[in-house]
Design a protein around this motif. Structure first.
Motif, PDB file in Angstrom:
ATOM      1  N   GLY A   1       0.830  -1.193   0.000  1.00  0.00           N
ATOM      2  CA  GLY A   1       0.000   0.000   0.000  1.00  0.00           C
ATOM      3  C   GLY A   1       0.868   1.247   0.000  1.00  0.00           C
ATOM      4  N   PHE A   2       0.353   2.359  -0.586  1.00  0.00           N
ATOM      5  CA  PHE A   2       1.120   3.599  -0.742  1.00  0.00           C
ATOM      6  C   PHE A   2       0.300   4.786  -0.246  1.00  0.00           C
ATOM      7  CE2 PHE A   2       2.093   0.678  -4.214  1.00  0.00           C
ATOM      8  CZ  PHE A   2       3.466   0.555  -4.127  1.00  0.00           C
ATOM      9  N   TYR A   3       1.015   5.774   0.279  1.00  0.00           N
ATOM     10  CA  TYR A   3       0.374   7.024   0.674  1.00  0.00           C
ATOM     11  C   TYR A   3       1.298   8.172   0.289  1.00  0.00           C
ATOM     12  CZ  TYR A   3      -2.088  10.479   3.540  1.00  0.00           C
ATOM     13  OH  TYR A   3      -2.784  11.582   3.974  1.00  0.00           O
ATOM     14  N   ASP A   4       0.893   8.967  -0.709  1.00  0.00           N
ATOM     15  CA  ASP A   4       1.679  10.074  -1.255  1.00  0.00           C
ATOM     16  C   ASP A   4       0.982  11.385  -0.912  1.00  0.00           C
ATOM     17  OD1 ASP A   4       2.927  11.991  -2.782  1.00  0.00           O
ATOM     18  OD2 ASP A   4       3.004  10.796  -4.614  1.00  0.00           O
ATOM     19  N   ARG A   5       1.545  12.141   0.034  1.00  0.00           N
ATOM     20  CA  ARG A   5       0.930  13.392   0.480  1.00  0.00           C
ATOM     21  C   ARG A   5       0.977  14.487  -0.578  1.00  0.00           C
ATOM     22  NH1 ARG A   5       3.046  10.319   4.009  1.00  0.00           N
ATOM     23  NH2 ARG A   5       2.186  10.025   6.114  1.00  0.00           N
ATOM     24  N   GLY A   6       1.903  14.350  -1.530  1.00  0.00           N
ATOM     25  CA  GLY A   6       1.960  15.334  -2.598  1.00  0.00           C
ATOM     26  C   GLY A   6       0.710  15.334  -3.468  1.00  0.00           C
ATOM     27  N   LEU A   7       0.027  14.201  -3.560  1.00  0.00           N
ATOM     28  CA  LEU A   7      -1.187  14.118  -4.366  1.00  0.00           C
ATOM     29  C   LEU A   7      -2.338  14.883  -3.722  1.00  0.00           C
ATOM     30  CD1 LEU A   7      -1.044  10.372  -5.485  1.00  0.00           C
ATOM     31  CD2 LEU A   7      -0.226  12.412  -6.694  1.00  0.00           C
ATOM     32  N   LEU A   8      -2.323  14.985  -2.389  1.00  0.00           N
ATOM     33  CA  LEU A   8      -3.327  15.811  -1.708  1.00  0.00           C
ATOM     34  C   LEU A   8      -3.117  17.279  -2.045  1.00  0.00           C
ATOM     35  CD1 LEU A   8      -3.443  14.146   1.837  1.00  0.00           C
ATOM     36  CD2 LEU A   8      -5.173  14.008   0.034  1.00  0.00           C
ATOM     37  N   ALA A   9      -1.851  17.724  -2.019  1.00  0.00           N
ATOM     38  CA  ALA A   9      -1.540  19.109  -2.362  1.00  0.00           C
ATOM     39  C   ALA A   9      -1.908  19.402  -3.811  1.00  0.00           C
ATOM     40  CB  ALA A   9      -0.062  19.384  -2.119  1.00  0.00           C
ATOM     41  N   GLU A  10      -1.694  18.425  -4.685  1.00  0.00           N
ATOM     42  CA  GLU A  10      -2.040  18.592  -6.094  1.00  0.00           C
ATOM     43  C   GLU A  10      -3.522  18.832  -6.270  1.00  0.00           C
ATOM     44  OE1 GLU A  10      -2.189  15.297  -9.463  1.00  0.00           O
ATOM     45  OE2 GLU A  10      -0.119  15.923  -9.064  1.00  0.00           O
ATOM     46  N   GLN A  11      -4.344  18.101  -5.523  1.00  0.00           N
ATOM     47  CA  GLN A  11      -5.791  18.282  -5.625  1.00  0.00           C
ATOM     48  C   GLN A  11      -6.232  19.620  -5.061  1.00  0.00           C
ATOM     49  OE1 GLN A  11      -8.519  14.832  -4.933  1.00  0.00           O
ATOM     50  NE2 GLN A  11      -6.655  13.846  -4.154  1.00  0.00           N
ATOM     51  N   ARG A  12      -5.628  20.045  -3.966  1.00  0.00           N
ATOM     52  CA  ARG A  12      -6.027  21.305  -3.339  1.00  0.00           C
ATOM     53  C   ARG A  12      -5.771  22.489  -4.261  1.00  0.00           C
ATOM     54  NH1 ARG A  12      -3.325  18.961   1.456  1.00  0.00           N
ATOM     55  NH2 ARG A  12      -4.961  18.121   2.817  1.00  0.00           N
TER      56      ARG A  12
END
Length: 373
Positions: free
Chosen positions: A276-287
């Motif tokens: 499993g993976f969790y990339d916090r940069g993808l949250l910033a990309e959506q915001r």
């Protein structure tokens, strides 16, 4: 793709551990044998490949440089020496002047394996692959050096791949002629990350402490006890990456992996598992792109993978191919690849540095710690 993948693994000075593995894994039939050294000094020249139109303005000059190296000829103190026909284990320092103020110079320290495919009393034909770290004093800067799209961080991973021909010109001195490919990249840790690919021609001299090479007299028939046995690996990773060129902020990336494996012969493990993976940069990309009132899409991902481990004593070269089975936020292709170097500190505890990629583009460098059960 292979160059980008392997090169970015290079935060691993793990290849240097091969020499230590030699002394820790002595064969049961033989006493330790002092392994001869080979010292080399080479000059080299080449050109930069324009692998994308974005770097066309940087490939007009021809890099030149030199290399100093030290190799230890494996001789049979560990079982894997004979399995791979007694490769050399080496350390090298490489300097390049790019004759372009936008790129400047580079300095690299690499560790490598040098495998012979032809070896007689006077001639050697070798294939060398090395990995290490490169330092660039001049790098991309939005205000002062915006044309340098291929080096955005001073510290980079490097890969050296080279074919070498060594012919004896005296009892201990050999003339070396080689053709190689050098790659520098930071594995998307900082952007832009287009990287440098440099084909080179190499000319130099080697000093051989012992020539012709003589291995340990009695080549052992040692067979590892764990061939045919199954095992389980549990591991976690830590990595970080820059999301785009306009923002210098780094984001944390984590993963958890469960692998089942089996040692099928002296040189290979086969593995399969879940992660499993969790990339916090993808949250910033959506915001940055989300509309008012819209909800963020889940950025967690899960995948299944199969893979192979090529074994060198305590060291292994790891390759994985995975497919996402849970991927709500479609930020990448449906599959991923990984290559890395793994080192067993003890029989149970291991560490590795891996590069995860999507369709040949670096995603993140993963620093892994795990347990073998």
């Amino acid at each position: 793709m292979g160059l980008i993948v392997v090169a970015a693994c290079i935060g691993l000075s793990f290849f240097g551990q091969l020499a230590q593995a030699q002394s820790r894994q002595k064969t049961p039939e033989t006493a330790p044998f002092r392994e001869p050294m080979v010292l080399g000094a080479y000059v080299q020249g080449g050109f930069i490949i324009a692998h994308t139109p974005r770097v066309a303005h940087l490939v007009k000059a021809h890099p030149t440089g030199f290399e100093l190296n030290m190799q230890r000829q494996t001789a049979g103190n560990a079982p894997w020496h004979a399995w791979y026909r007694y490769p050399k284990v080496g350390l090298a320092f490489t300097y390049y002047d790019y004759h372009n103020p936008v790129l400047g110079q580079s300095y690299a320290a690499t560790a490598y394996l040098n495998k012979s495919f032809l070896r007689t009393a006077r001639h050697e034909l070798n294939l060398r692959i090395g990995t290490g770290l490169g330092y660039f004093p001049v790098r991309f800067d939005q205000e002062t050096n915006h044309k340098n799209l291929i080096v955005s961080s001073r510290l980079n991973a490097t890969l050296q791949l080279r074919a070498e021909y060594d012919v004896a010109i005296s009892e201990h001195v050999g003339l070396l002629l080689g053709v190689g490919l050098n790659h520098y990249s930071n594995g998307a840790t900082t952007k832009p990350n287009l990287g440098i690919n440099i084909p080179t021609v190499v000319l130099g001299l080697n000093y051989h402490q012992q020539r012709p090479f003589r291995p340990v007299a009695a080549v052992p028939g040692y067979v590892p006890e764990d061939i045919g046995r199954n095992f389980l690996n549990l591991s976690g990773t830590l990595g970080y990456k820059q999301r785009n060129e306009s923002s210098r902020q780094k984001y944390l990336v984590n993963s958890l992996t469960v692998l089942a494996g089996r040692r099928i012969n002296r040189k290979s493990n086969l593995v399969a598992g879940l992660e499993g993976f969790y990339d916090r940069g993808l949250l910033a990309e959506q915001r940055d792109t989300i509309r008012t009132g819209e909800n963020l899409i889940d950025v967690k991902k899960a995948g299944v993978l199969v893979g192979h481990e090529l074994l060198f004593g305590r060291m292994a070269v790891v390759t994985h191919l995975g497919v996402y089975v849970y991927n709500p936020y479609k930020s990448n292709s449906f599959y991923y690849e990984r290559i890395g170097l793994k080192y067993h500190v003890t029989e149970r505890l291991f560490g590795s540095v891996d590069l995860k990629v999507h369709r040949g583009a670096a995603d993140v460098i993963e620093w892994r710690v795990g347990l073998k059960l």
